[in-house]
Design an enzyme around this catalytic site. Structure first.
Site, PDB file in Angstrom:
ATOM      1  CE  LYS A  17      -3.510   5.987  -5.058  1.00  0.00           C
ATOM      2  NZ  LYS A  17      -2.057   5.936  -5.316  1.00  0.00           N
ATOM      3  N   GLY A  20      -0.557   3.029  -1.717  1.00  0.00           N
ATOM      4  CA  GLY A  20      -0.194   1.848  -0.931  1.00  0.00           C
ATOM      5  C   GLY A  20       1.041   2.111  -0.083  1.00  0.00           C
ATOM      6  N   GLY A  51      -0.005  -1.012  -3.905  1.00  0.00           N
ATOM      7  CA  GLY A  51       1.115  -1.570  -4.670  1.00  0.00           C
ATOM      8  C   GLY A  51       2.058  -2.455  -3.849  1.00  0.00           C
ATOM      9  CE  LYS A 224       1.846   8.949  -6.585  1.00  0.00           C
ATOM     10  NZ  LYS A 224       0.860   7.912  -6.307  1.00  0.00           N
TER      11      LYS A 224
HETATM   12  N1  LIG Z   1       9.695  13.710  -9.625  1.00  0.00           N
HETATM   13  C1  LIG Z   1       9.337  12.896  -8.644  1.00  0.00           C
HETATM   14  N2  LIG Z   1       9.121  13.398  -7.403  1.00  0.00           N
HETATM   15  C2  LIG Z   1       8.791  12.596  -6.384  1.00  0.00           C
HETATM   16  N3  LIG Z   1       8.637  11.241  -6.495  1.00  0.00           N
HETATM   17  C3  LIG Z   1       8.821  10.687  -7.712  1.00  0.00           C
HETATM   18  C4  LIG Z   1       9.178  11.486  -8.844  1.00  0.00           C
HETATM   19  N4  LIG Z   1       9.289  10.672  -9.925  1.00  0.00           N
HETATM   20  C5  LIG Z   1       9.042   9.440  -9.500  1.00  0.00           C
HETATM   21  N5  LIG Z   1       8.772   9.412  -8.176  1.00  0.00           N
HETATM   22  C6  LIG Z   1       8.492   8.207  -7.424  1.00  0.00           C
HETATM   23  O1  LIG Z   1       7.085   8.089  -7.264  1.00  0.00           O
HETATM   24  C7  LIG Z   1       6.874   7.447  -6.008  1.00  0.00           C
HETATM   25  C8  LIG Z   1       5.415   7.588  -5.622  1.00  0.00           C
HETATM   26  O2  LIG Z   1       4.651   6.757  -6.493  1.00  0.00           O
HETATM   27  P1  LIG Z   1       4.179   5.304  -5.971  1.00  0.00           P
HETATM   28  O3  LIG Z   1       5.332   4.535  -5.454  1.00  0.00           O
HETATM   29  O4  LIG Z   1       3.361   4.686  -7.052  1.00  0.00           O
HETATM   30  O5  LIG Z   1       3.327   5.731  -4.739  1.00  0.00           O
HETATM   31  P2  LIG Z   1       1.863   5.380  -4.266  1.00  0.00           P
HETATM   32  O6  LIG Z   1       1.936   3.983  -3.740  1.00  0.00           O
HETATM   33  O7  LIG Z   1       1.623   6.396  -3.214  1.00  0.00           O
HETATM   34  O8  LIG Z   1       0.941   5.525  -5.453  1.00  0.00           O
HETATM   35  C9  LIG Z   1       7.873   8.108  -5.106  1.00  0.00           C
HETATM   36  O9  LIG Z   1       8.144   7.368  -3.947  1.00  0.00           O
HETATM   37  C10 LIG Z   1       9.091   8.205  -6.024  1.00  0.00           C
HETATM   38  O10 LIG Z   1       9.881   7.048  -5.919  1.00  0.00           O
HETATM   39  C1  LIG Z   2      -3.041  -1.331 -12.987  1.00  0.00           C
HETATM   40  C2  LIG Z   2      -2.222  -0.980 -11.786  1.00  0.00           C
HETATM   41  O1  LIG Z   2      -1.139  -0.415 -11.895  1.00  0.00           O
HETATM   42  N1  LIG Z   2      -2.747  -1.293 -10.585  1.00  0.00           N
HETATM   43  C3  LIG Z   2      -2.087  -1.059  -9.343  1.00  0.00           C
HETATM   44  C4  LIG Z   2      -3.137  -0.998  -8.256  1.00  0.00           C
HETATM   45  C5  LIG Z   2      -2.598  -0.611  -6.911  1.00  0.00           C
HETATM   46  C6  LIG Z   2      -2.037   0.789  -6.880  1.00  0.00           C
HETATM   47  O2  LIG Z   2      -2.273   1.640  -7.727  1.00  0.00           O
HETATM   48  O3  LIG Z   2      -1.286   1.032  -5.775  1.00  0.00           O
HETATM   49  P1  LIG Z   2      -0.492   2.348  -5.416  1.00  0.00           P
HETATM   50  O4  LIG Z   2      -1.470   3.403  -5.174  1.00  0.00           O
HETATM   51  O5  LIG Z   2       0.235   1.938  -4.184  1.00  0.00           O
HETATM   52  O6  LIG Z   2       0.456   2.690  -6.533  1.00  0.00           O
HETATM   53  C7  LIG Z   2      -1.075  -2.194  -9.033  1.00  0.00           C
HETATM   54  O7  LIG Z   2      -1.314  -3.325  -9.437  1.00  0.00           O
HETATM   55  O8  LIG Z   2      -0.088  -1.897  -8.350  1.00  0.00           O
END
Ligand SMILES: Nc1ncnc2c1ncn2[C@@H]1O[C@H](COP(=O)(O)OP(=O)(O)O)[C@@H](O)[C@H]1O
Ligand SMILES: CC(=O)N[C@@H](CCC(=O)OP(=O)(O)O)C(=O)O
Length: 262
Positions: A17, A20, A51, A224
């Site tokens: 995966k 974003g 995201g 995650k």
């Molecule tokens: N314990 C943690 N360790 C690392 N990152 C964390 C933690 N808790 C929260 N985060 C946050 O989670 C983010 C990753 O999630 P997200 O922004 O949704 O990424 P993605 O777009 O890859 O799904 C990191 O950049 C950080 O800001």
């Molecule tokens: C329901 C929900 O949370 N949908 C996410 C979908 C995209 C996503 O998950 O993006 P990342 O992998 O960058 O976090 C959103 O709208 O952001």
């Protein structure tokens, strides 16, 4: 058994995966790692989020949104923008990069071949957010058998044709579970789980739950680790949260001795 060779081959599936946060500047080493995994005999399925791209589209259109525990509350106005951003922009951008790197890739979303048959997760709380009922694994297996990498955007399809927004981490774990993947890699913008400034090489469920309760794991890291734990509980042997060089934290099964890392 005459079918064992191909069955065994297709059994070595890995779901990757891409968050974003990583999509806009993927390390060239990432594509080389995918090619290397394919050469080792793995069948690769890619799912992605988007995201930051969604945030930009919503902002440009003056649509406000907020997130509860990493899940975006998605209004009727937002869902169309989420759908067009993920399916119209993010997905082809990634597919193009994979193809350019010599990895044969095909873009998909939940509507394609009923790939992600979904219902509302909890309409009153989250609006147009989906919960996956069924993954069309036959479609994925057909592509994998043809050495094609499915690249799945996290849009679910309700029976009435309504698009539903699903968190990318949730799609990845559901696809890994449905396809009985050998391994799930959640690629993000950090090199795994960091607690008080220190990256953890291996963590357990007990530690994860404590860290969520204490606020050391928050926001986008929550779906995650929840997806990771669901996969481990269902018997997927290897689940990792990694950066785009595939370096990061291994999530371990529930037994633990009260330590944060083992
Ligand atoms: N314990 C943690 N360790 C690392 N990152 C964390 C933690 N808790 C929260 N985060 C946050 O989670 C983010 C990753 O999630 P997200 O922004 O949704 O990424 P993605 O777009 O890859 O799904 C990191 O950049 C950080 O800001
Ligand atoms: C329901 C929900 O949370 N949908 C996410 C979908 C995209 C996503 O998950 O993006 P990342 O992998 O960058 O976090 C959103 O709208 O952001």
């Amino acid at each position: 058994m005459t079918t064992s060779k191909s069955t065994h081959h297709i059994a070595r599936k890995i779901v990757i995966k891409l968050g974003g946060s990583t999509l806009e500047g993927l390390n060239p080493a990432f594509f080389q790692k995918i090619l290397a995994l394919q050469q080792e005999g793995y069948k690769v399925i890619i799912t992605h989020g988007g995201g930051p791209a969604i945030n930009r589209t919503l902002a440009t259109n003056n649509v406000a949104s907020h997130v509860i525990n990493g899940i975006r509350v998605t209004t009727a106005e937002a869902i169309d923008l989420v759908k067009t951003t993920l399916i119209g922009q993010v997905n082809p951008f990634l597919v193009q990069q994979l193809n350019a790197a010599g990895i044969q890739a095909v873009g998909l979303n939940g509507f394609d071949g009923h790939l992600l048959a979904s219902t509302f997760l909890d309409e009153a709380t989250y609006g147009y957010v989906g919960h996956i009922k069924k993954v069309n694994t036959e479609l994925l297996d057909a592509l994998l058998t043809a050495n094609i990498v499915p690249v799945i955007a996290c849009i679910g399809a309700a029976r009435n044709g309504q698009a539903l927004n699903i968190n990318g981490d949730t799609v990845a774990s559901e696809v890994a579970l449905a396809t009985k993947a050998e391994s799930l890699l959640l690629v993000t913008d950090v090199s795994g789980i960091r607690i008080e400034g220190e990256y953890q090489s291996e963590v357990t469920e007990v530690a994860i739950n404590e860290w969520i309760a204490e606020g050391h794991i928050y926001g986008g890291m929550i779906p995650k680790v929840q997806g990771a734990l669901a996969c481990l509980a269902a018997g997927i042997p290897a689940v990792q949260i990694v950066d785009d060089t595939l370096d990061g934290t291994k999530i371990s099964a529930r037994h633990t001795h009260n330590s944060h890392t083992i």
